[in-house]
Design a protein around this motif. Sequence first.
Motif, PDB file in Angstrom:
ATOM      1  N   ALA A   4      -6.560   0.875   0.542  1.00 32.68           N
ATOM      2  CA  ALA A   4      -7.517   1.950   0.258  1.00 32.68           C
ATOM      3  C   ALA A   4      -8.022   2.592   1.553  1.00 32.68           C
ATOM      4  CB  ALA A   4      -8.686   1.428  -0.568  1.00 32.68           C
ATOM      5  N   GLU A   5      -8.308   1.773   2.560  1.00 32.68           N
ATOM      6  CA  GLU A   5      -8.789   2.306   3.836  1.00 32.68           C
ATOM      7  C   GLU A   5      -7.707   3.135   4.532  1.00 32.68           C
ATOM      8  OE1 GLU A   5     -11.969  -1.227   5.033  1.00 32.68           O
ATOM      9  OE2 GLU A   5      -9.836  -1.461   5.529  1.00 32.68           O
ATOM     10  N   LEU A   6      -6.467   2.638   4.506  1.00 30.96           N
ATOM     11  CA  LEU A   6      -5.374   3.369   5.130  1.00 30.96           C
ATOM     12  C   LEU A   6      -5.108   4.678   4.382  1.00 30.96           C
ATOM     13  CD1 LEU A   6      -3.271   3.531   7.342  1.00 30.96           C
ATOM     14  CD2 LEU A   6      -1.770   2.056   5.954  1.00 30.96           C
ATOM     15  N   ARG A   7      -5.116   4.627   3.047  1.00 33.45           N
ATOM     16  CA  ARG A   7      -4.956   5.856   2.263  1.00 33.45           C
ATOM     17  C   ARG A   7      -6.021   6.877   2.630  1.00 33.45           C
ATOM     18  NH1 ARG A   7      -3.920   2.351  -2.225  1.00 33.45           N
ATOM     19  NH2 ARG A   7      -1.699   2.501  -2.723  1.00 33.45           N
ATOM     20  N   SER A   8      -7.259   6.436   2.687  1.00 31.14           N
ATOM     21  CA  SER A   8      -8.373   7.322   3.002  1.00 31.14           C
ATOM     22  C   SER A   8      -8.198   7.951   4.384  1.00 31.14           C
ATOM     23  CB  SER A   8      -9.686   6.539   2.923  1.00 31.14           C
ATOM     24  OG  SER A   8     -10.768   7.360   3.237  1.00 31.14           O
ATOM     25  N   ARG A   9      -7.802   7.148   5.353  1.00 30.22           N
ATOM     26  CA  ARG A   9      -7.607   7.648   6.715  1.00 30.22           C
ATOM     27  C   ARG A   9      -6.500   8.698   6.776  1.00 30.22           C
ATOM     28  NH1 ARG A   9      -4.955   3.918  10.821  1.00 30.22           N
ATOM     29  NH2 ARG A   9      -3.347   5.460  10.846  1.00 30.22           N
ATOM     30  N   ILE A  10      -5.368   8.417   6.125  1.00 29.02           N
ATOM     31  CA  ILE A  10      -4.229   9.344   6.158  1.00 29.02           C
ATOM     32  C   ILE A  10      -4.576  10.631   5.405  1.00 29.02           C
ATOM     33  CG2 ILE A  10      -1.841   9.712   5.397  1.00 29.02           C
ATOM     34  CD1 ILE A  10      -1.999   7.761   7.749  1.00 29.02           C
ATOM     35  N   LEU A  11      -5.195  10.504   4.245  1.00 26.35           N
ATOM     36  CA  LEU A  11      -5.542  11.699   3.478  1.00 26.35           C
ATOM     37  C   LEU A  11      -6.552  12.569   4.221  1.00 26.35           C
ATOM     38  CD1 LEU A  11      -5.612  10.186  -0.110  1.00 26.35           C
ATOM     39  CD2 LEU A  11      -3.922  11.797   0.827  1.00 26.35           C
ATOM     40  N   ALA A  12      -7.490  11.961   4.934  1.00 25.19           N
ATOM     41  CA  ALA A  12      -8.454  12.728   5.723  1.00 25.19           C
ATOM     42  C   ALA A  12      -7.741  13.468   6.855  1.00 25.19           C
ATOM     43  CB  ALA A  12      -9.545  11.814   6.278  1.00 25.19           C
ATOM     44  N   SER A  13      -6.785  12.821   7.482  1.00 24.21           N
ATOM     45  CA  SER A  13      -6.017  13.460   8.547  1.00 24.21           C
ATOM     46  C   SER A  13      -5.214  14.633   8.003  1.00 24.21           C
ATOM     47  CB  SER A  13      -5.088  12.432   9.197  1.00 24.21           C
ATOM     48  OG  SER A  13      -4.277  13.041  10.166  1.00 24.21           O
ATOM     49  N   GLU A 161       1.930   8.968  11.023  1.00 24.20           N
ATOM     50  CA  GLU A 161       1.881   8.181   9.782  1.00 24.20           C
ATOM     51  C   GLU A 161       2.871   7.011   9.777  1.00 24.20           C
ATOM     52  OE1 GLU A 161       0.249  11.918   7.101  1.00 24.20           O
ATOM     53  OE2 GLU A 161       2.222  11.115   6.645  1.00 24.20           O
ATOM     54  N   LEU A 162       3.646   6.876  10.821  1.00 24.33           N
ATOM     55  CA  LEU A 162       4.445   5.678  11.034  1.00 24.33           C
ATOM     56  C   LEU A 162       3.514   4.725  11.774  1.00 24.33           C
ATOM     57  CD1 LEU A 162       7.203   4.322  10.739  1.00 24.33           C
ATOM     58  CD2 LEU A 162       7.825   5.308  12.950  1.00 24.33           C
ATOM     59  N   VAL A 163       3.080   3.674  11.077  1.00 23.66           N
ATOM     60  CA  VAL A 163       2.010   2.819  11.578  1.00 23.66           C
ATOM     61  C   VAL A 163       2.517   1.412  11.881  1.00 23.66           C
ATOM     62  CG1 VAL A 163       0.236   4.158  10.362  1.00 23.66           C
ATOM     63  CG2 VAL A 163       1.250   2.155   9.250  1.00 23.66           C
ATOM     64  N   GLU A 164       1.688   0.644  12.551  1.00 23.91           N
ATOM     65  CA  GLU A 164       2.056  -0.725  12.918  1.00 23.91           C
ATOM     66  C   GLU A 164       2.212  -1.631  11.697  1.00 23.91           C
ATOM     67  OE1 GLU A 164       3.542  -3.056  15.621  1.00 23.91           O
ATOM     68  OE2 GLU A 164       2.756  -1.095  16.139  1.00 23.91           O
ATOM     69  N   ARG A 165       1.291  -1.516  10.743  1.00 26.10           N
ATOM     70  CA  ARG A 165       1.346  -2.405   9.576  1.00 26.10           C
ATOM     71  C   ARG A 165       0.784  -1.702   8.348  1.00 26.10           C
ATOM     72  NH1 ARG A 165      -1.691  -5.680   6.595  1.00 26.10           N
ATOM     73  NH2 ARG A 165      -0.713  -7.487   5.675  1.00 26.10           N
ATOM     74  N   VAL A 166       1.545  -1.806   7.256  1.00 25.57           N
ATOM     75  CA  VAL A 166       1.088  -1.337   5.945  1.00 25.57           C
ATOM     76  C   VAL A 166       0.850  -2.580   5.092  1.00 25.57           C
ATOM     77  CG1 VAL A 166       1.798  -0.186   3.813  1.00 25.57           C
ATOM     78  CG2 VAL A 166       2.261   0.897   6.008  1.00 25.57           C
ATOM     79  N   PRO A 167      -0.348  -2.739   4.551  1.00 28.09           N
ATOM     80  CA  PRO A 167      -0.556  -3.863   3.629  1.00 28.09           C
ATOM     81  C   PRO A 167       0.436  -3.735   2.469  1.00 28.09           C
ATOM     82  CG  PRO A 167      -2.630  -2.741   4.119  1.00 28.09           C
ATOM     83  CD  PRO A 167      -1.531  -1.900   4.673  1.00 28.09           C
ATOM     84  N   HIS A 168       1.016  -4.840   2.064  1.00 25.67           N
ATOM     85  CA  HIS A 168       2.016  -4.762   0.994  1.00 25.67           C
ATOM     86  C   HIS A 168       1.927  -5.969   0.079  1.00 25.67           C
ATOM     87  CE1 HIS A 168       3.806  -6.808   4.463  1.00 25.67           C
ATOM     88  NE2 HIS A 168       4.442  -7.546   3.579  1.00 25.67           N
ATOM     89  N   GLU A 169       2.498  -5.789  -1.099  1.00 30.00           N
ATOM     90  CA  GLU A 169       2.518  -6.822  -2.129  1.00 30.00           C
ATOM     91  C   GLU A 169       3.965  -7.050  -2.551  1.00 30.00           C
ATOM     92  OE1 GLU A 169      -0.331  -5.621  -5.172  1.00 30.00           O
ATOM     93  OE2 GLU A 169      -1.450  -4.593  -3.606  1.00 30.00           O
ATOM     94  N   PRO A 170       4.245  -8.130  -3.259  1.00 31.85           N
ATOM     95  CA  PRO A 170       5.631  -8.432  -3.634  1.00 31.85           C
ATOM     96  C   PRO A 170       6.323  -7.321  -4.431  1.00 31.85           C
ATOM     97  CG  PRO A 170       4.258 -10.353  -3.991  1.00 31.85           C
ATOM     98  CD  PRO A 170       3.334  -9.223  -3.622  1.00 31.85           C
ATOM     99  N   HIS A 171       5.582  -6.549  -5.225  1.00 36.03           N
ATOM    100  CA  HIS A 171       6.219  -5.495  -6.032  1.00 36.03           C
ATOM    101  C   HIS A 171       6.524  -4.233  -5.231  1.00 36.03           C
ATOM    102  CE1 HIS A 171       1.958  -4.300  -6.331  1.00 36.03           C
ATOM    103  NE2 HIS A 171       2.446  -3.084  -6.322  1.00 36.03           N
ATOM    104  N   ASP A 172       5.986  -4.103  -4.021  1.00 35.39           N
ATOM    105  CA  ASP A 172       6.238  -2.926  -3.198  1.00 35.39           C
ATOM    106  C   ASP A 172       7.682  -2.936  -2.710  1.00 35.39           C
ATOM    107  OD1 ASP A 172       3.581  -2.053  -3.404  1.00 35.39           O
ATOM    108  OD2 ASP A 172       2.965  -3.180  -1.626  1.00 35.39           O
ATOM    109  N   ARG A 173       8.352  -1.807  -2.817  1.00 36.47           N
ATOM    110  CA  ARG A 173       9.750  -1.679  -2.399  1.00 36.47           C
ATOM    111  C   ARG A 173       9.827  -1.043  -1.019  1.00 36.47           C
ATOM    112  NH1 ARG A 173      11.704  -5.457  -5.195  1.00 36.47           N
ATOM    113  NH2 ARG A 173      11.173  -5.259  -7.378  1.00 36.47           N
TER     114      ARG A 173
END
Length: 184
Positions: A4-13, A161-173
């Motif tokens: 949510a924080e990363l989404r908010s940051r990218i969308l604001a940019s 928008e190519l970042v060091e780490r994206v939080p991810h879950e097992p269902h993320d492809r």
Amino acid sequence: MTKAELRSRILASRARMTPSDLLAAADALFAQLLLLLHRVPHEALTAYRPIGSEPGGPSLPERLAVAFPTSTLLLPVLRPDLDLDWSVYSGSMTRTERGLYEPTGPRLGVDAVTTAQVIIVPALAVDRDGHRLGRGGGSYDRALTRARPGATIVALLHDGELVERVPHEPHDRRITATVVPGLR
């Protein structure tokens, strides 16, 4: 940082980008995308019609159709269950109640994505391991479970928008390639 924080940051940019910034980024991104697509053999590819400040600009489907006239270009159609159906892009699109643009042709079913050697997906961010952050609906994660083995899965991003780490879950492809405008 959470999704949510990363989404908010990218969308604001993205919201701070001017129309001329977006146009310049779309042109530069398309040039980079063409370099990639000319190296990857394909008879069919998928894309989407960017809205607002999404990378690629609203003319992305038309530009791809012109650049690859012998390739089948599939565009997504969002189903009520948030999965993706597909339709061949013929130049005609309609705006949906959700504000998305979808092709007007016959629906081919959720499995049509299996015909594509290249799958171009929207993203808010991607990390160096190929973890992609989308808008949170899971539509592309579901669709990507059906991708053919070896398909090239490409995320379009703005610079930064190519970042060091994206939080991810097992269902993320994961995706296999990213394209950025590379503007200076």
